[in-house]
Write a protein that holds these residues in place. Sequence first.
Motif, PDB file in Angstrom:
ATOM      1  N   ALA A   1      -3.105   0.320  -5.140  1.00 32.88           N
ATOM      2  CA  ALA A   1      -2.247   0.377  -3.957  1.00 32.88           C
ATOM      3  C   ALA A   1      -2.334   1.738  -3.272  1.00 32.88           C
ATOM      4  O   ALA A   1      -1.992   1.872  -2.099  1.00 32.88           O
ATOM      5  CB  ALA A   1      -0.797   0.091  -4.340  1.00 32.88           C
ATOM      6  N   LEU A   2      -2.803   2.736  -3.996  1.00 37.17           N
ATOM      7  CA  LEU A   2      -2.760   4.114  -3.522  1.00 37.17           C
ATOM      8  C   LEU A   2      -3.946   4.436  -2.617  1.00 37.17           C
ATOM      9  O   LEU A   2      -5.093   4.102  -2.912  1.00 37.17           O
ATOM     10  CB  LEU A   2      -2.744   5.049  -4.725  1.00 37.17           C
TER      11      LEU A   2
ATOM     12  N   LYS B   1      -0.117   6.665 -12.141  1.00 44.26           N
ATOM     13  CA  LYS B   1       0.486   6.189 -13.391  1.00 44.26           C
ATOM     14  C   LYS B   1       1.694   5.303 -13.117  1.00 44.26           C
ATOM     15  O   LYS B   1       1.895   4.278 -13.780  1.00 44.26           O
ATOM     16  CB  LYS B   1       0.892   7.385 -14.249  1.00 44.26           C
ATOM     17  N   SER B   2       2.488   5.681 -12.142  1.00 44.70           N
ATOM     18  CA  SER B   2       3.682   4.905 -11.823  1.00 44.70           C
ATOM     19  C   SER B   2       3.321   3.517 -11.303  1.00 44.70           C
ATOM     20  O   SER B   2       3.893   2.508 -11.732  1.00 44.70           O
ATOM     21  CB  SER B   2       4.523   5.648 -10.780  1.00 44.70           C
ATOM     22  N   LEU B   3       2.359   3.446 -10.402  1.00 43.71           N
ATOM     23  CA  LEU B   3       1.968   2.168  -9.809  1.00 43.71           C
ATOM     24  C   LEU B   3       1.282   1.259 -10.819  1.00 43.71           C
ATOM     25  O   LEU B   3       1.357   0.032 -10.715  1.00 43.71           O
ATOM     26  CB  LEU B   3       1.056   2.410  -8.611  1.00 43.71           C
ATOM     27  N   ALA B   4       0.599   1.863 -11.804  1.00 44.48           N
ATOM     28  CA  ALA B   4      -0.071   1.072 -12.839  1.00 44.48           C
ATOM     29  C   ALA B   4       0.870   0.661 -13.959  1.00 44.48           C
ATOM     30  O   ALA B   4       0.528  -0.197 -14.782  1.00 44.48           O
ATOM     31  CB  ALA B   4      -1.242   1.857 -13.421  1.00 44.48           C
ATOM     32  N   GLY B   5       2.065   1.240 -13.980  1.00 45.50           N
ATOM     33  CA  GLY B   5       3.020   0.970 -15.046  1.00 45.50           C
ATOM     34  C   GLY B   5       3.919  -0.210 -14.754  1.00 45.50           C
ATOM     35  O   GLY B   5       3.706  -0.953 -13.784  1.00 45.50           O
ATOM     36  N   PRO B   6       4.944  -0.400 -15.566  1.00 44.61           N
ATOM     37  CA  PRO B   6       5.867  -1.524 -15.399  1.00 44.61           C
ATOM     38  C   PRO B   6       6.515  -1.526 -14.011  1.00 44.61           C
ATOM     39  O   PRO B   6       6.972  -0.491 -13.531  1.00 44.61           O
ATOM     40  CB  PRO B   6       6.920  -1.275 -16.487  1.00 44.61           C
ATOM     41  N   GLY B   7       6.523  -2.698 -13.385  1.00 46.48           N
ATOM     42  CA  GLY B   7       7.132  -2.835 -12.072  1.00 46.48           C
ATOM     43  C   GLY B   7       6.239  -2.480 -10.916  1.00 46.48           C
ATOM     44  O   GLY B   7       6.587  -2.732  -9.755  1.00 46.48           O
TER      45      GLY B   7
ATOM     46  N   VAL C   1       0.864  -1.189   0.000  1.00 41.66           N
ATOM     47  CA  VAL C   1       0.000   0.000   0.000  1.00 41.66           C
ATOM     48  C   VAL C   1       0.893   1.229   0.000  1.00 41.66           C
ATOM     49  O   VAL C   1       1.919   1.262   0.682  1.00 41.66           O
ATOM     50  CB  VAL C   1      -0.927   0.014   1.234  1.00 41.66           C
ATOM     51  N   VAL C   2       0.506   2.239  -0.781  1.00 46.23           N
ATOM     52  CA  VAL C   2       1.207   3.518  -0.804  1.00 46.23           C
ATOM     53  C   VAL C   2       0.250   4.569  -0.245  1.00 46.23           C
ATOM     54  O   VAL C   2      -0.812   4.815  -0.836  1.00 46.23           O
ATOM     55  CB  VAL C   2       1.662   3.902  -2.213  1.00 46.23           C
TER      56      VAL C   2
END
Length: 289
Positions: free
Chosen positions: A186-187, A174-180, A150-151
């Motif tokens: 999680a947000l 966008k970052s959490l939904a992207g690669p890796g 969780v973020v």
Amino acid sequence: MSVIALAGGTGAPGVTSTALALLLAWPLDPGRRLILAECDPDGGAVLAGALQGRMDARYGLRNLAVAQRKDELVEAFWRQLVDISEDNSSSRLLLPGITDPAQAAGLDPAWGSLAELFARIEDHQHDVLVDLGRRGAFGASAVLAKRADVVVMVVRNTLRGVQSAQVRVEALRKSLAGPGGTGADALAVLLVEGGPYKSGEVEKALGVPVLATVPWRPKQAEVLSDGVDGGSRFERSDLMRAARAATGPLRERVALRRDRLAPRAPGPYNQGPYNQQGPHGEGDMAHAR
């Protein structure tokens, strides 16, 4: 067990004070331990703040840069933990942050290894709170947010606080939904209430659920941010009561997401302090008291 990353923006939301409050309030079953890792690229604040310099600054995150170059980060990690539990039980531990922002660049190669270690640390009955500060959820250290269960954006419910969070929440989504990343779900938000906006209004503005709230209590927060003596009443303060209440929704959010995600496979990072002995005893962990 869980890895929860906390991040903030402008408007002095109090990320580190909130993280410390959660560290002290988190319910721990026998044998379980909780680590607060100060991973803010702008520098750590707990040693000079809450601990008032009682602990030698030679311990902490900065030493992991050298360990990474020697391929010894996992072993070195356990030696950098400071025991801040009241009973010296090593149940509540601190990984102190860097003491100079210039040290952050040297950690760039280590962030991925540290994220991997956190992701597998549950095998040894540890939870991890990661204090990312204002900048740590982006740049080289963003992998810590991407790998977290969780973020949590710590947001003050003021106009400045919400507007600052809007840009960061969108970038994090966008970052959490992207690669890796583990997914935008999680947000979440932990709201610091001292302004005019209600939880529902903040949720609508940010498009992210508010999991919990804590009151804006600057004097009480000084116990955590500056080591002010709060006396025996501090544990019963509004701030600490709210922090204890916040642990429930956070744990539930982790459990829901873990049900959705595939279990992590065992790997080389599931070493624990019980395998690493040193001059500080079990796990070679330092003590603040």
